[in-house]
Write a protein that holds these residues in place. Structure first.
Motif, mmCIF file in Angstrom:
data_model
loop_
_atom_site.group_PDB
_atom_site.id
_atom_site.type_symbol
_atom_site.label_atom_id
_atom_site.label_comp_id
_atom_site.label_asym_id
_atom_site.label_seq_id
_atom_site.Cartn_x
_atom_site.Cartn_y
_atom_site.Cartn_z
ATOM 1 N N ALA A 54 0.799 -1.241 0.000
ATOM 2 C CA ALA A 54 0.000 0.000 0.000
ATOM 3 C C ALA A 54 0.829 1.288 0.000
ATOM 4 O O ALA A 54 0.307 2.362 0.279
ATOM 5 C CB ALA A 54 -1.005 0.007 1.150
ATOM 6 N N LYS A 57 2.307 1.709 -5.172
ATOM 7 C CA LYS A 57 2.914 1.240 -6.437
ATOM 8 C C LYS A 57 1.922 1.289 -7.594
ATOM 9 O O LYS A 57 2.237 1.803 -8.660
ATOM 10 C CB LYS A 57 3.465 -0.189 -6.283
ATOM 11 N N THR A 59 -0.745 3.018 -7.873
ATOM 12 C CA THR A 59 -1.065 4.425 -8.145
ATOM 13 C C THR A 59 0.065 5.056 -8.963
ATOM 14 O O THR A 59 -0.178 5.795 -9.922
ATOM 15 C CB THR A 59 -1.234 5.173 -6.797
ATOM 16 N N ARG A 212 -7.110 3.037 4.199
ATOM 17 C CA ARG A 212 -7.941 3.849 3.305
ATOM 18 C C ARG A 212 -8.419 3.017 2.114
ATOM 19 O O ARG A 212 -9.544 3.122 1.665
ATOM 20 C CB ARG A 212 -7.134 5.063 2.815
ATOM 21 N N ARG A 213 -7.520 2.132 1.603
ATOM 22 C CA ARG A 213 -7.897 1.310 0.446
ATOM 23 C C ARG A 213 -8.925 0.251 0.836
ATOM 24 O O ARG A 213 -9.818 -0.070 0.048
ATOM 25 C CB ARG A 213 -6.649 0.643 -0.135
ATOM 26 N N ARG A 215 -8.803 -3.160 1.365
ATOM 27 C CA ARG A 215 -8.898 -4.486 0.725
ATOM 28 C C ARG A 215 -9.235 -5.498 1.826
ATOM 29 O O ARG A 215 -8.500 -5.609 2.817
ATOM 30 C CB ARG A 215 -7.540 -4.812 0.084
ATOM 31 N N GLU A 218 -6.770 -7.780 3.756
ATOM 32 C CA GLU A 218 -5.659 -7.153 4.489
ATOM 33 C C GLU A 218 -6.083 -6.536 5.825
ATOM 34 O O GLU A 218 -5.263 -5.904 6.494
ATOM 35 C CB GLU A 218 -5.022 -6.063 3.605
HETATM 36 N N1 LIG Z 1 1.155 9.308 -2.717
HETATM 37 C C1 LIG Z 1 -0.034 8.958 -2.259
HETATM 38 N N2 LIG Z 1 -0.675 9.813 -1.479
HETATM 39 C C2 LIG Z 1 -1.866 9.488 -0.946
HETATM 40 N N3 LIG Z 1 -2.508 8.346 -1.166
HETATM 41 C C3 LIG Z 1 -1.910 7.473 -1.937
HETATM 42 C C4 LIG Z 1 -0.650 7.717 -2.530
HETATM 43 N N4 LIG Z 1 -0.302 6.652 -3.264
HETATM 44 C C5 LIG Z 1 -1.302 5.782 -3.120
HETATM 45 N N5 LIG Z 1 -2.270 6.267 -2.345
HETATM 46 C C6 LIG Z 1 -3.495 5.581 -1.927
HETATM 47 O O1 LIG Z 1 -3.064 4.518 -1.073
HETATM 48 C C7 LIG Z 1 -3.785 3.320 -1.322
HETATM 49 C C8 LIG Z 1 -2.814 2.218 -1.713
HETATM 50 O O2 LIG Z 1 -2.231 2.548 -2.967
HETATM 51 P P1 LIG Z 1 -1.869 1.434 -4.045
HETATM 52 O O3 LIG Z 1 -3.011 0.497 -4.239
HETATM 53 O O4 LIG Z 1 -1.349 2.146 -5.230
HETATM 54 O O5 LIG Z 1 -0.699 0.677 -3.260
HETATM 55 P P2 LIG Z 1 0.232 -0.524 -3.736
HETATM 56 O O6 LIG Z 1 1.602 -0.186 -3.316
HETATM 57 O O7 LIG Z 1 0.028 -0.818 -5.182
HETATM 58 O O8 LIG Z 1 -0.319 -1.715 -2.843
HETATM 59 P P3 LIG Z 1 0.035 -3.279 -2.872
HETATM 60 O O9 LIG Z 1 1.334 -3.445 -2.186
HETATM 61 O O10 LIG Z 1 -1.066 -3.883 -2.096
HETATM 62 O O11 LIG Z 1 0.028 -3.737 -4.279
HETATM 63 C C9 LIG Z 1 -4.797 3.668 -2.399
HETATM 64 O O12 LIG Z 1 -6.027 3.971 -1.755
HETATM 65 C C10 LIG Z 1 -4.233 4.915 -3.072
HETATM 66 O O13 LIG Z 1 -5.275 5.729 -3.577
#
Ligand SMILES: Nc1ncnc2c1ncn2[C@@H]1O[C@H](COP(=O)(O)OP(=O)(O)OP(=O)(O)O)[C@@H](O)[C@H]1O
Ligand SMILES: Nc1nc(=O)c2ncn([C@H]3C[C@H](O)[C@@H](CO)O3)c2[nH]1
Length: 284
Positions: A54, A57, A59, A212-213, A215, A218
């Motif tokens: 989270a 990545k 995003t 916030r996400r 899932r 988790e």
């Molecule tokens: N820089 C940021 N600022 C604020 N919120 C963010 C930022 N980057 C991501 N988010 C929010 O945080 C949450 C997690 O982001 P994301 O799904 O991109 O994480 P991830 O690293 O891909 O997670 P995972 O490890 O589970 O694959 C989402 O709700 C996203 O909108």
């Protein structure tokens, strides 16, 4: 609107810098498939985005896709882990059986399911890293392939951590590592990466984003688990104290991006991050 100029395009095909020594060495047994296929811009740069759960990545990958629509992105196949199905032909696909939510299973019963999960996730990442260049990328100058995590984080972050927590038995960890080393040696340059983008944020920030996400699988994750994974990332990618077993990995460039700031609604911050990524690629 983010606008990054592609000065690299002006370099033209003949001016691509020589492969760094480590990659020339890695390519000694034959050039990676991507090298043979990229026509316009020469070889594709292959980068993996690494970082804690989270951290942002997906995003970040979305932002890269918006900024550089010609790049090829491979997102982590979470949906496949949430609904495991036998690989089937197209005709069988509609009726294929759902064997369960492996992501949920590993969080609920890690000692039972960690070995299964790591075997499956490693295979998914291997398949992603073996994907050929898309038609679109073949027509691009300076093609770039982005992977969300890699066969390396599978082993040196998650599997290692699960072993250290006692969720992988010694015999499972040994077999996993044996399989991992064998597969990576067999596929060799076809899965080679040129570098890593490490998205770094505090475990507290990751937990906040994870909540916030929302899932469902988790929801029981504690700060302590994110702290452990944070340490694994730091040891592998920053301090370099993790023992790795592939020479090209030992020498691979790592670019650390601080993503503690909320860039989602901040175009200036987004532009700065994208500028840094371009600058990193120019150094490869
Ligand atoms: N820089 C940021 N600022 C604020 N919120 C963010 C930022 N980057 C991501 N988010 C929010 O945080 C949450 C997690 O982001 P994301 O799904 O991109 O994480 P991830 O690293 O891909 O997670 P995972 O490890 O589970 O694959 C989402 O709700 C996203 O909108
Ligand atoms: N055990 C385990 N091993 C992995 O290789 C791995 N890769 C990702 N994940 C978990 C983190 C997120 O919850 C979710 C999406 O990244 O999947 C993993 N879990």
């Amino acid at each position: 609107m983010i606008c990054i100029s592609f000065r690299a395009r002006a370099r033209g095909r003949g001016m691509r810098p020589l492969l760094p020594l480590r990659l020339r060495r890695a390519a000694a047994g034959g050039l990676p498939r991507c090298f043979g296929m990229a026509r316009r811009g020469g070889p594709a740069w292959r980068l993996s985005i690494e970082g804690n759960i989270a951290v942002g990545k997906s995003t970040f990958v979305k932002l890269l896709g918006k900024t550089f629509p010609e790049w090829q992105m491979a997102t982590e196949p979470v949906a496949k882990w949430q609904k495991v199905q036998a690989s089937s032909t197209r005709e069988q696909a509609s009726s294929s059986q759902n064997f369960g939510n492996l992501l949920q299973m590993v969080y609920q019963e890690p000692s039972r399911w960690s070995y299964t999960f790591q075997t499956y996730s490693c295979m998914s990442r291997l398949k992603a890293q073996l994907e050929p260049l898309s038609e679109k990328l073949l027509k691009t100058w300076d093609p770039v392939q982005i992977f969300e995590r890699s066969v390396y984080s599978d082993r040196y972050i998650f599997a290692k951590n699960l072993f250290e927590l006692g969720h992988l038995a010694e015999i499972e960890w040994t077999i996993y590592q044996d399989l991992h080393t064998f597969l990576l040696q067999e596929f060799g340059d076809r899965i080679a990466l040129h570098g890593f983008l490490y998205l770094q944020a505090t475990p507290e920030k990751c937990l906040e984003r994870l909540h916030r996400r929302g899932r469902p699988e988790e929801k029981e994750i504690q700060l302590e688990y994110l702290e452990q994974l944070h340490t694994q990332h730091e040891n592998w990618l920053v301090k370099k104290t993790t023992e790795v077993h592939f020479e090209n990995l030992r020498n691979a460039p790592v670019f650390v991006l601080d993503v503690n700031n909320d860039f989602e609604d901040d175009p200036a911050e987004q532009e700065e991050l994208m500028r840094k990524v371009k600058a990193f690629i120019k150094t490869l």
